[in-house]
Design a protein around this motif. Structure first.
Motif, PDB file in Angstrom:
ATOM      1  N   TYR A   1       2.980 -14.219 -20.522  1.00  0.00           N
ATOM      2  CA  TYR A   1       4.418 -14.112 -20.736  1.00  0.00           C
ATOM      3  C   TYR A   1       4.658 -13.624 -22.163  1.00  0.00           C
ATOM      4  CZ  TYR A   1       5.136 -16.150 -16.229  1.00  0.00           C
ATOM      5  OH  TYR A   1       5.139 -16.354 -14.866  1.00  0.00           O
ATOM      6  N   LEU A   2       5.300 -12.485 -22.235  1.00  0.00           N
ATOM      7  CA  LEU A   2       5.522 -11.829 -23.520  1.00  0.00           C
ATOM      8  C   LEU A   2       6.977 -11.926 -23.937  1.00  0.00           C
ATOM      9  CD1 LEU A   2       3.507  -8.617 -22.665  1.00  0.00           C
ATOM     10  CD2 LEU A   2       2.878 -10.212 -24.476  1.00  0.00           C
ATOM     11  N   CYS A   3       7.160 -12.148 -25.196  1.00  0.00           N
ATOM     12  CA  CYS A   3       8.491 -12.134 -25.788  1.00  0.00           C
ATOM     13  C   CYS A   3       8.558 -10.918 -26.713  1.00  0.00           C
ATOM     14  CB  CYS A   3       8.693 -13.424 -26.575  1.00  0.00           C
ATOM     15  SG  CYS A   3      10.134 -13.444 -27.647  1.00  0.00           S
ATOM     16  N   ALA A   4       9.678 -10.230 -26.694  1.00  0.00           N
ATOM     17  CA  ALA A   4       9.885  -9.100 -27.586  1.00  0.00           C
ATOM     18  C   ALA A   4      11.232  -9.256 -28.284  1.00  0.00           C
ATOM     19  CB  ALA A   4       9.853  -7.785 -26.812  1.00  0.00           C
ATOM     20  N   SER A   5      11.276  -8.980 -29.555  1.00  0.00           N
ATOM     21  CA  SER A   5      12.551  -9.074 -30.261  1.00  0.00           C
ATOM     22  C   SER A   5      12.940  -7.714 -30.827  1.00  0.00           C
ATOM     23  CB  SER A   5      12.484 -10.114 -31.381  1.00  0.00           C
ATOM     24  OG  SER A   5      11.722  -9.664 -32.483  1.00  0.00           O
ATOM     25  N   SER A   6      14.220  -7.563 -31.040  1.00  0.00           N
ATOM     26  CA  SER A   6      14.745  -6.319 -31.601  1.00  0.00           C
ATOM     27  C   SER A   6      16.075  -6.617 -32.288  1.00  0.00           C
ATOM     28  CB  SER A   6      14.935  -5.273 -30.511  1.00  0.00           C
ATOM     29  OG  SER A   6      15.889  -5.714 -29.561  1.00  0.00           O
TER      30      SER A   6
END
Lengths: 113, 111
Positions: free
Chosen positions: B89-94
């Motif tokens: 499970y990957l989290c990505a922020s921007s």
């Protein structure tokens, strides 16, 4: 929904050669594309992006080409190095969707010394 | 700057249990997206949070829910775990949905 696929699941190249990784996308409305590199045990790492108003963009040792006519993306890596060995994904999105990205299944790049 | 961080690194659960995964975004980022990556597959978009609200959602059942806190960190909750939920499970922020930075992921194994 959108689908993004890759032509070759595995690519083996000799160190120092150029690599080309291809990707097909299905949504002609997609207007933003990113190539990611994922090393074992790590999250995807941004390599280079391109918007649909461009057909080529260059970075350091990498070039992305976009052909909207045939809905095709490619990533070119110059002078491939052992550290480039990883799985490469292309991803597409609609910018108004605030980057709800659709990823392909990936191409594994093996660089032989 | 620590970048995007996720916890825990690994997790083992049994079918039917519930799990909570956590993500801290990169400094200055306000948008968090969650992805599920099955072995040998590309990441699949679960949902995205902005201003503490779910803004976008992929094709995942209601068993998958999330939350974003005022400090922009986020949680992913999965109820009634199935064997097929085993994945990275990957989290990505921007910032405002621009270039995404991914965390290292949480490896979930459901037995």
């Amino acid at each position: 929904g959108e689908s993004v696929g890759l032509h070759l699941p595995t690519l083996s190249v000799q160190e120092g050669d150029n690599s080309i990784i291809n990707c097909a996308y299905s949504n002609s409305a997609s207007d933003y594309f990113i190539w990611y590199k994922q090393e074992s045990g790590k999250g995807p790492q941004f390599i280079i992006d391109i918007r649909s108003n461009m057909d080529k963009r260059q970075g350091q040792r990498v070039t992305v080409l976009l052909n909207k006519t045939v809905k095709h993306l490619s990533l070119q890596i110059a002078a491939t190095q052992p550290g480039d060995s990883a799985v490469y994904f292309c991803a597409e999105t609609l910018l108004y969707n605030f980057n709800k990205f659709y990823f392909g299944s990936g191409t594994k790049l093996n660089v032989k010394p | 700057d620590a970048g995007v961080t996720q916890s825990p690194t690994h997790l083992i659960k049994t079918r039917g249990q519930q799990v909570t995964l956590r993500c801290s975004p990169k400094s200055g980022h306000d948008t968090v997206s969650w992805y599920q990556q099955a072995l040998g597959q590309g990441p699949q978009f679960i949902f995205q949070y902005y201003e503490e609200e779910e803004r976008q959602r992929g094709n995942f059942p209601d068993r998958f829910s999330g939350h974003q806190f005022p400090n922009y960190s986020s949680e992913l909750n999965v109820n009634a775990l199935l064997l097929g939920d085993s994945a990275l499970y990957l989290c990505a922020s921007s910032f405002r949905g621009n270039e995404q930075f991914f965390g290292p992921g949480t490896r979930l194994t459901v037995l």
